[in-house]
Design a protein around this motif. Sequence first.
Motif, PDB file in Angstrom:
ATOM      1  N   ILE A 116       0.848  -1.202   0.000  1.00 22.76           N
ATOM      2  CA  ILE A 116       0.000   0.000   0.000  1.00 22.76           C
ATOM      3  C   ILE A 116       0.881   1.249   0.000  1.00 22.76           C
ATOM      4  O   ILE A 116       0.661   2.190  -0.768  1.00 22.76           O
ATOM      5  CB  ILE A 116      -0.962  -0.004   1.217  1.00 22.76           C
ATOM      6  N   ARG A 117       1.899   1.243   0.861  1.00 23.17           N
ATOM      7  CA  ARG A 117       2.775   2.421   0.947  1.00 23.17           C
ATOM      8  C   ARG A 117       3.436   2.696  -0.415  1.00 23.17           C
ATOM      9  O   ARG A 117       3.478   3.836  -0.883  1.00 23.17           O
ATOM     10  CB  ARG A 117       3.844   2.203   2.021  1.00 23.17           C
ATOM     11  N   VAL A 120       0.990   4.176  -2.878  1.00 19.17           N
ATOM     12  CA  VAL A 120       0.708   5.580  -2.553  1.00 19.17           C
ATOM     13  C   VAL A 120       1.876   6.461  -3.006  1.00 19.17           C
ATOM     14  O   VAL A 120       1.674   7.509  -3.638  1.00 19.17           O
ATOM     15  CB  VAL A 120       0.456   5.732  -1.034  1.00 19.17           C
ATOM     16  N   ILE A 125      -0.844   8.806  -4.694  1.00 19.47           N
ATOM     17  CA  ILE A 125      -2.287   8.724  -4.389  1.00 19.47           C
ATOM     18  C   ILE A 125      -2.597   9.589  -3.169  1.00 19.47           C
ATOM     19  O   ILE A 125      -2.007   9.400  -2.093  1.00 19.47           O
ATOM     20  CB  ILE A 125      -2.712   7.258  -4.122  1.00 19.47           C
ATOM     21  N   CYS A 127      -4.524  10.060  -0.352  1.00 15.66           N
ATOM     22  CA  CYS A 127      -5.480   9.276   0.444  1.00 15.66           C
ATOM     23  C   CYS A 127      -5.213   9.425   1.943  1.00 15.66           C
ATOM     24  O   CYS A 127      -5.583   8.544   2.720  1.00 15.66           O
ATOM     25  CB  CYS A 127      -5.436   7.805   0.030  1.00 15.66           C
ATOM     26  N   PHE A 129      -2.683   9.038   3.638  1.00 14.60           N
ATOM     27  CA  PHE A 129      -1.820   7.986   4.194  1.00 14.60           C
ATOM     28  C   PHE A 129      -0.852   8.618   5.196  1.00 14.60           C
ATOM     29  O   PHE A 129      -0.196   9.618   4.902  1.00 14.60           O
ATOM     30  CB  PHE A 129      -1.028   7.316   3.060  1.00 14.60           C
ATOM     31  N   PHE A 185      -5.075   5.504   6.721  1.00 16.50           N
ATOM     32  CA  PHE A 185      -5.413   6.237   5.487  1.00 16.50           C
ATOM     33  C   PHE A 185      -6.921   6.312   5.318  1.00 16.50           C
ATOM     34  O   PHE A 185      -7.675   5.807   6.157  1.00 16.50           O
ATOM     35  CB  PHE A 185      -4.742   5.593   4.263  1.00 16.50           C
ATOM     36  N   LYS A 189     -10.282   6.542  -0.863  1.00 14.53           N
ATOM     37  CA  LYS A 189      -9.498   7.376  -1.787  1.00 14.53           C
ATOM     38  C   LYS A 189      -8.397   6.530  -2.424  1.00 14.53           C
ATOM     39  O   LYS A 189      -8.086   6.677  -3.599  1.00 14.53           O
ATOM     40  CB  LYS A 189      -8.873   8.554  -1.031  1.00 14.53           C
ATOM     41  N   TYR A 190      -7.813   5.643  -1.633  1.00 12.82           N
ATOM     42  CA  TYR A 190      -6.767   4.747  -2.155  1.00 12.82           C
ATOM     43  C   TYR A 190      -7.364   3.781  -3.184  1.00 12.82           C
ATOM     44  O   TYR A 190      -6.857   3.635  -4.297  1.00 12.82           O
ATOM     45  CB  TYR A 190      -6.135   3.990  -0.982  1.00 12.82           C
ATOM     46  N   THR A 375      -5.458  -6.812   1.397  1.00 12.32           N
ATOM     47  CA  THR A 375      -4.420  -6.521   0.404  1.00 12.32           C
ATOM     48  C   THR A 375      -3.542  -7.760   0.197  1.00 12.32           C
ATOM     49  O   THR A 375      -3.198  -8.107  -0.941  1.00 12.32           O
ATOM     50  CB  THR A 375      -3.569  -5.323   0.883  1.00 12.32           C
TER      51      THR A 375
END
Length: 512
Positions: A116-117, A120, A125, A127, A129, A185, A189-190, A375
């Motif tokens: 995820i990181r 982003v 992105i 979001c 985070f 986050f 949005k992500y 994820t």
Amino acid sequence: MSEKFNVPSELPRYPRSMWRTVTTLPTFPELREDIKVDATVVGAGIAGVTTAYLLSLEGYKVALIDAGQILDGTTGYTTAKISAQHGLIYSEFLTNFRPEIAKGYYDANIEALRFIREMVETHGIDCDFKEETAYLFTNQEDKLDDLRKEFDAYQELGIPGQWHDSLPIPVAAKGAISMPGQAQFNPLKYLKFLVEKIVENGGLIYENTTIEDAKYGKPIEVYTLDKANTIFCNEMVVTSHYPFWNIQAGYFSRLSIERSYALAVKPETTFQGGMYLNIDDEKRSIRSAVFEGEEVLIVGGENHQPGKSDNTFDHYLALEKFAGETFGVREIPFRWSAQDITTLDKIPYIGPFSSDYPFVFIATGFNKWGMTNGTAAGLLLRDNILRRSNPYMDLFNPGRFNDKSMNQNIATSFKMAKELIAGKFAGAHEKIDNLEPDQGALVRHGGKKVGAYRDPEGKLFLVDTTCTHMGCETAWNEAERSWDCPCHGSRFSYSGDVLEGPATEPLKRVEE
Ligand code: FES
């Protein structure tokens, strides 16, 4: 006796997820034709969207299908912590399994956080985070030993963590474990970015399309409600929370379900940062977020089995009281609730649906930790479908069984039988004429027990409260104005429409 519905204190009258309110998501059509794709993904939450995104990157033609709107299941109603600190899980795993399993679970979750990181950072992105330290704590003397055991497990497994005798926020604690480098986050949005990429990569997304059944073969035939349309595909992925397909695999008796609650609170005091979770009898979760440029706190907790709470509003009130006493409350812009699924051994089922159906895959049972486990599911399902090796395949394989899980399996089935019987004999509580506006209850009507709700304008809605999934009795949920099933968590609106599966058919309407 069901009390008149009152909106106490500062609580909003109706539930509304902050993530869904502040994020404008694209909309998609209902499927109204037969289509042919490489892979069908049923269920557009974080696991389904991540899987579809990753497959679309590999050149797969993907159809992502949701019975309602995308990201409107548990993913839209989470507290959205991206963390590998999952309660007392590591000491429990060390008690029940080999250390490699406990460590593998941690590694898979940390890899999901890293994924995820990187998404982003690579794609910029927007979001919200934010990296945060996660804290697990207790203020109960009788839980301190459990927390110490968890800390010992961190040390045995090489998990970074530190012991503390208090917290950096004004919440009383007799002990705490911090895990650095976790994150939070806005999940929608992500995931909106991933959804847009699926479409750019040629993927098809359909909303308001209920999948009712599938026929295994080459190709697999996936049917919408009443077999109105068919999706022909080589692989099918079931990420529909409670699996819509249960053929021979017994998932319904291998999953348990819990509801929990969250408030977004504008506090009177400054928050010192961090993400918090206790292990006490009264569960509490705390993190910060941004709403309209201002810091809000997301305060969560109060778990219970669906359909098993005298007054669901009490759970919001308990959270409000806690937030007020701890941080002060200026305003509560949002309240929402979610439904989470847990497997028998607390490790999600991710992988082949069963050995009989090698081209069907499943991901469910994220044990309240859907951001990382969901994820991880996407990454693992992609590798399953591409027949690539992945170090976590055996760990999450849904086909794992042991004596303990089989015993619990029997216990779960027994519990369901009890729900069926208990529900049938439960009495009606209320006279229909006594129902006030915005009140719901079981009533006697025409010599039968029916579910009734009178809306704020006085219109009456009567339903047969027998769950259309497997016949358990649903119970009225005051705070959400829904009929909730204790057996597998199906939820229905006051007018009987399906809000959450596994049920696909609405409750029967009853004539006035
Ligand atoms: Fe299965 Fe109601 S009987 S959800």
